[in-house]
Design a protein around this motif. Structure first.
Motif, PDB file in Angstrom:
ATOM      1  N   LEU A 174       0.837  -1.217   0.000  1.00  0.00           N
ATOM      2  CA  LEU A 174       0.000   0.000   0.000  1.00  0.00           C
ATOM      3  C   LEU A 174       0.867   1.260   0.000  1.00  0.00           C
ATOM      4  O   LEU A 174       0.550   2.250  -0.666  1.00  0.00           O
ATOM      5  CB  LEU A 174      -0.913   0.019   1.233  1.00  0.00           C
ATOM      6  CG  LEU A 174      -2.075  -0.974   1.263  1.00  0.00           C
ATOM      7  CD1 LEU A 174      -2.878  -0.792   2.542  1.00  0.00           C
ATOM      8  CD2 LEU A 174      -2.991  -0.794   0.058  1.00  0.00           C
ATOM      9  N   VAL A 175       1.967   1.212   0.748  1.00  0.00           N
ATOM     10  CA  VAL A 175       2.875   2.370   0.743  1.00  0.00           C
ATOM     11  C   VAL A 175       3.430   2.550  -0.676  1.00  0.00           C
ATOM     12  O   VAL A 175       3.524   3.678  -1.178  1.00  0.00           O
ATOM     13  CB  VAL A 175       4.024   2.175   1.777  1.00  0.00           C
ATOM     14  CG1 VAL A 175       5.053   3.296   1.655  1.00  0.00           C
ATOM     15  CG2 VAL A 175       3.462   2.116   3.193  1.00  0.00           C
ATOM     16  N   ALA A 176       3.744   1.424  -1.317  1.00  0.00           N
ATOM     17  CA  ALA A 176       4.272   1.499  -2.688  1.00  0.00           C
ATOM     18  C   ALA A 176       3.247   2.147  -3.623  1.00  0.00           C
ATOM     19  O   ALA A 176       3.600   2.938  -4.504  1.00  0.00           O
ATOM     20  CB  ALA A 176       4.645   0.109  -3.185  1.00  0.00           C
ATOM     21  N   GLU A 177       1.977   1.828  -3.422  1.00  0.00           N
ATOM     22  CA  GLU A 177       0.929   2.413  -4.275  1.00  0.00           C
ATOM     23  C   GLU A 177       0.952   3.943  -4.167  1.00  0.00           C
ATOM     24  O   GLU A 177       0.986   4.661  -5.170  1.00  0.00           O
ATOM     25  CB  GLU A 177      -0.441   1.887  -3.862  1.00  0.00           C
ATOM     26  CG  GLU A 177      -1.571   2.496  -4.666  1.00  0.00           C
ATOM     27  CD  GLU A 177      -2.945   1.996  -4.237  1.00  0.00           C
ATOM     28  OE1 GLU A 177      -3.092   1.534  -3.080  1.00  0.00           O
ATOM     29  OE2 GLU A 177      -3.872   2.079  -5.053  1.00  0.00           O
ATOM     30  N   TYR A 178       0.967   4.426  -2.932  1.00  0.00           N
ATOM     31  CA  TYR A 178       0.968   5.875  -2.734  1.00  0.00           C
ATOM     32  C   TYR A 178       2.197   6.504  -3.384  1.00  0.00           C
ATOM     33  O   TYR A 178       2.118   7.523  -4.068  1.00  0.00           O
ATOM     34  CB  TYR A 178       0.948   6.198  -1.228  1.00  0.00           C
ATOM     35  CG  TYR A 178      -0.404   6.003  -0.565  1.00  0.00           C
ATOM     36  CD1 TYR A 178      -1.135   4.830  -0.732  1.00  0.00           C
ATOM     37  CD2 TYR A 178      -0.950   6.983   0.247  1.00  0.00           C
ATOM     38  CE1 TYR A 178      -2.358   4.634  -0.120  1.00  0.00           C
ATOM     39  CE2 TYR A 178      -2.188   6.809   0.869  1.00  0.00           C
ATOM     40  CZ  TYR A 178      -2.885   5.626   0.676  1.00  0.00           C
ATOM     41  OH  TYR A 178      -4.102   5.446   1.285  1.00  0.00           O
ATOM     42  N   LEU A 179       3.360   5.874  -3.141  1.00  0.00           N
ATOM     43  CA  LEU A 179       4.612   6.482  -3.585  1.00  0.00           C
ATOM     44  C   LEU A 179       4.799   6.395  -5.104  1.00  0.00           C
ATOM     45  O   LEU A 179       5.156   7.383  -5.749  1.00  0.00           O
ATOM     46  CB  LEU A 179       5.794   5.810  -2.873  1.00  0.00           C
ATOM     47  CG  LEU A 179       7.159   6.341  -3.267  1.00  0.00           C
ATOM     48  CD1 LEU A 179       7.309   7.807  -2.854  1.00  0.00           C
ATOM     49  CD2 LEU A 179       8.275   5.514  -2.649  1.00  0.00           C
ATOM     50  N   PHE A 180       4.542   5.225  -5.677  1.00  0.00           N
ATOM     51  CA  PHE A 180       4.778   5.067  -7.122  1.00  0.00           C
ATOM     52  C   PHE A 180       3.835   5.976  -7.916  1.00  0.00           C
ATOM     53  O   PHE A 180       4.221   6.552  -8.924  1.00  0.00           O
ATOM     54  CB  PHE A 180       4.597   3.617  -7.573  1.00  0.00           C
ATOM     55  CG  PHE A 180       5.615   2.638  -7.022  1.00  0.00           C
ATOM     56  CD1 PHE A 180       6.639   3.066  -6.184  1.00  0.00           C
ATOM     57  CD2 PHE A 180       5.545   1.287  -7.351  1.00  0.00           C
ATOM     58  CE1 PHE A 180       7.565   2.158  -5.671  1.00  0.00           C
ATOM     59  CE2 PHE A 180       6.473   0.376  -6.852  1.00  0.00           C
ATOM     60  CZ  PHE A 180       7.475   0.818  -6.003  1.00  0.00           C
ATOM     61  N   GLU A 181       2.593   6.074  -7.442  1.00  0.00           N
ATOM     62  CA  GLU A 181       1.663   6.946  -8.183  1.00  0.00           C
ATOM     63  C   GLU A 181       2.108   8.403  -8.061  1.00  0.00           C
ATOM     64  O   GLU A 181       2.059   9.158  -9.016  1.00  0.00           O
ATOM     65  CB  GLU A 181       0.227   6.757  -7.671  1.00  0.00           C
ATOM     66  CG  GLU A 181      -0.307   5.371  -8.019  1.00  0.00           C
ATOM     67  CD  GLU A 181      -1.818   5.256  -8.087  1.00  0.00           C
ATOM     68  OE1 GLU A 181      -2.509   6.159  -7.566  1.00  0.00           O
ATOM     69  OE2 GLU A 181      -2.303   4.256  -8.662  1.00  0.00           O
ATOM     70  N   GLY A 208      10.655   3.795  -5.843  1.00  0.00           N
ATOM     71  CA  GLY A 208       9.810   4.952  -6.192  1.00  0.00           C
ATOM     72  C   GLY A 208      10.660   6.088  -6.738  1.00  0.00           C
ATOM     73  O   GLY A 208      10.326   6.714  -7.751  1.00  0.00           O
ATOM     74  N   LEU A 209      11.799   6.335  -6.068  1.00  0.00           N
ATOM     75  CA  LEU A 209      12.680   7.418  -6.522  1.00  0.00           C
ATOM     76  C   LEU A 209      13.243   7.104  -7.907  1.00  0.00           C
ATOM     77  O   LEU A 209      13.256   7.958  -8.792  1.00  0.00           O
ATOM     78  CB  LEU A 209      13.838   7.597  -5.533  1.00  0.00           C
ATOM     79  CG  LEU A 209      13.482   8.171  -4.157  1.00  0.00           C
ATOM     80  CD1 LEU A 209      14.714   8.235  -3.275  1.00  0.00           C
ATOM     81  CD2 LEU A 209      12.866   9.569  -4.293  1.00  0.00           C
ATOM     82  N   ARG A 210      13.689   5.875  -8.066  1.00  0.00           N
ATOM     83  CA  ARG A 210      14.311   5.518  -9.352  1.00  0.00           C
ATOM     84  C   ARG A 210      13.279   5.522 -10.488  1.00  0.00           C
ATOM     85  O   ARG A 210      13.561   6.006 -11.588  1.00  0.00           O
ATOM     86  CB  ARG A 210      14.970   4.127  -9.218  1.00  0.00           C
ATOM     87  CG  ARG A 210      15.691   3.665 -10.464  1.00  0.00           C
ATOM     88  CD  ARG A 210      16.857   4.572 -10.823  1.00  0.00           C
ATOM     89  NE  ARG A 210      17.516   4.181 -12.064  1.00  0.00           N
ATOM     90  CZ  ARG A 210      17.834   5.017 -13.039  1.00  0.00           C
ATOM     91  NH1 ARG A 210      17.578   6.322 -12.938  1.00  0.00           N
ATOM     92  NH2 ARG A 210      18.438   4.577 -14.129  1.00  0.00           N
TER      93      ARG A 210
END
Ligand code: F6R
Length: 614
Positions: free
Chosen positions: A314-321, A421-423
């Motif tokens: 879920l954290v990845a969802e927020y960050l990648f978007e 996410g940064l990359r």
């Protein structure tokens, strides 16, 4: 789940197997058993833990046996009981088996065997398998190795098995499909186990069997490997594993969970070591670098995971978007695999798993690959099934996590996700240099910041004392802090058995607010980034319903502080990094409450570390 251990060589098998079983107890701990073998065999098994088994093995049974198999169980078929414990014997008493996995078609096989005069003492699928092996051995005049192979072509399900037969007292047969199996190669001795931890002090040379592989390990002929499906002789690949004894021991901590909470600064450093280069604004995760075009062209990303790993998703969802502007969906692997998801060629599916063995996540990967997706695995356990089944991936390098409740695995998963996410933002040109720089720099300082947060342990212990008898807890957060709230609630419920729910703070007014009164402690993650004013209003709503509020706030906060009964301060960091810092006090809160309630935090009831059943 379940752990299996075996030994064949020149040493006493008993202490090796017992120690090995203790290291594998994280995989299941409702019953344990052992068979020891020279000319005659002995089987001892019991409901309970490995320590209970030790109490009932007689000195005679132990002495002079240089071949043995052991098992620690997490019940699937049949309640935890002496009879259902492994090893299971065939009707003649000659063949013994230990098994991790499930035989799905055991009922139809049992019927055939019963019609042929076989009888069964336990309710397990494993007893059916060992009798099928015996039936094939006698009816087809096969060796034990041949009988195992033929039997396995008739079963549906998952297994890692080790089998011994008194007709061949110098041999062990092992096989794998779906559940992990490692063989340690020593000098004229072999160690068998569900992972390498039971034998690391004896050898670091390890063979990990792949699905549909089996081996006959014999005193005379050594290790011979075959394909179960095609009879082909296979060449084993020996790996040198890097696992030290120290990393799988408690190092002075009372529990593995506490040790692993305190290991987070070094675990996170290990996660970004060699990957995060703040000075050159560079993130190098080889699984991404080698597949840049796949990520750049991905129309969307689907994340599949279970439990804590799903929260990381879920954290990845927020960050990648946010950072990479790629649409992301996060799915429970167990749901994804049983529906008919729309996955197209070119889609990226990210599987997150500490153990790398979770059956549902593995099945979700298989489905995604069938549909043409590119699968990227984020795993902790090196060489695990999910790591091997993925097209590319990134290890979290958290080191062995033995406490059943995930702690350092979660925060290191988040560390990988932040770097990704940064990359991805950099690759897509959707993150500006300034933001990249700021987040990367903060990420590098996280280990130090976590060391600071860990010093709030005593304060949290005090809070725990006040709320240890509560029956329910609510955890609230908004934005990135919502997954952190879910994770906090899961930690509490799984180790203390207190009912706890995580909610997005704003959802509260759509139902859960009805639960709030003076008996409901509410943990609020209310840091100063994101929708701070909104969460302050939510805290006010809770306060006016007399709940006790434990808040996690940014250092120096005033507004939430005056509304809270207890305040835990964490340093100011960018939103995406808050779940890592906020998790530390939440882990400690659960730990202390569980200890005060007399719970075994490392081995909570009904759970196991590696969920290899579906
Ligand atoms: C909770 C916990 C579980 C696991 C879940 C998935 O503390 O550990 O919820 O996160 O069983 O396991 P992995 O990550 O090994 O796939």
């Amino acid at each position: 789940m379940c752990g299996i251990v075996g030994y064949i060589g020149h040493r006493d098998a008993y202490p090796i197997i017992i120690k090995g079983l203790k290291r594998l107890e994280y995989r299941g701990y409702d019953s344990a058993g052992i068979t020891l073998f020279n000319a005659a065999s002995v089987v001892v098994k019991t409901k309970g833990k490995v320590a209970d088994l030790e109490q009932i093995v007689t000195p005679q049974a132990k002495s002079g046996k240089t071949l043995g198999l052991g098992h620690t169980r997490w019940a699937t078929h049949g309640i935890p009981s002496d009879l259902n414990s492994h090893p299971h014997l065939s009707n003649s008493g000659k063949i013994a088996i230990v098994h991790n996995g499930i035989i799905e078609n055991y009922a139809s096989i049992k019927k055939i065997l019963t019609d042929n005069g076989y009888h069964f003492k336990s309710d397990t699928d494993t007893e059916v398998l060992v009798n099928l092996i015996e039936y094939i051995k006698t009816s087809q005049k096969a060796t034990i190795g041949q009988a195992v192979q033929i039997a396995l072509t008739q079963v549906v399900g998952a297994y890692a098995i080790a089998v011994v037969d008194t007709d061949r007292p110098g041999e062990v047969v092992v096989a794998k499909l779906g559940s992990p199996l490692a063989v340690g190669i020593g000098k004229d001795e072999y160690f068998i186990a569900s992972d390498a931890s039971p034998f690391i002090e004896y050898t670091n040379r390890t063979i990990y069997l792949d699905d549909n592989e089996m081996a006959v390990i014999s005193r005379k002929k050594g290790f011979k490997m075959y394909s179960i499906t095609s009879d082909k002789v296979l060449t084993p690949k020996v790996q040198e594993i890097q696992l030290s004894l120290e990393t799988i021991e408690k190092s002075g901590f009372d529990y593995f969970m506490l040790k692993e909470i305190h290991e987070q600064p070094s675990a996170i450093t290990d996660t970004f070591r060699g990957r995060l280069h703040v000075d050159t604004q560079n993130i190098n995760i080889s699984g991404i670098e080698q597949n840049k075009a796949v990520f750049e062209n991905a129309q969307r990303i689907t994340i599949v995971a279970c439990g804590t790993s799903w929260h990381a998703g879920l954290v990845a969802e927020y960050l990648f978007e946010d950072a990479a502007r790629i649409p992301v969906e996060v799915e429970y692997a167990s749901e994804f695999r049983y529906r008919n998801p729309v996955i197209n060629k070119g889609d990226v599916v990210i599987a997150i798993s500490q153990s790398g063995e979770t059956a549902d996540t593995l099945a979700a990967i298989k489905l995604a690959k069938e549909k043409g997706a590119f699968v990227f695995g984020i795993c902790n356990v090196v060489g695990s099934s999910i790591a091997r089944a993925s097209d590319a991936g990134a290890y979290t390098h958290a080191g062995p996590e033995i406490g059943v409740a995930s702690t350092k695995a979660f925060t290191t998963q988040l560390t990988v996700i932040i770097m990704m996410g940064l990359r991805l933002g950099q690759l897509k040109g959707t993150i500006d240099k300034h933001d990249f720089d700021r987040v990367a720099k903060q990420l590098e300082t996280l280990p130090k910041l976590i060391e600071g947060v860990l010093t709030c342990d005593k304060q949290i212990e005090k809070i725990a004392r006040e709320y240890k008898d509560a029956s329910n807890f609510l955890y609230l957060g908004r934005g990135y802090n919502f997954p952190a709230a879910l994770e906090g609630a899961l930690k509490l419920k799984e180790i203390s058995y207190i009912h706890a729910e995580g909610y997005p703070a704003a959802e509260m007014k759509h139902g859960p607010i009805a639960l709030i009164d003076e008996n409901m402690p509410v943990v609020v993650i209310a840091t100063n980034k994101g929708h701070y004013e909104k969460i302050v209003s939510n805290v006010q709503e809770i306060k006016s319903r007399n709940a006790n509020i434990i808040s996690i706030v940014t250092k120096g906060d005033e507004s939430v502080k005056i509304l809270s009964d207890h305040v835990i301060e964490i340093p100011e960091v960018t939103e995406a990094l808050v779940p890592i810092l906020a998790s530390i006090p939440l882990q400690l809160l659960s730990y202390h409450i569980a200890i005060m309630r007399g719970c075994n935090v490392d081995q909570p009831r009904n759970l196991a570390k590696s969920v290899t059943v579906e």
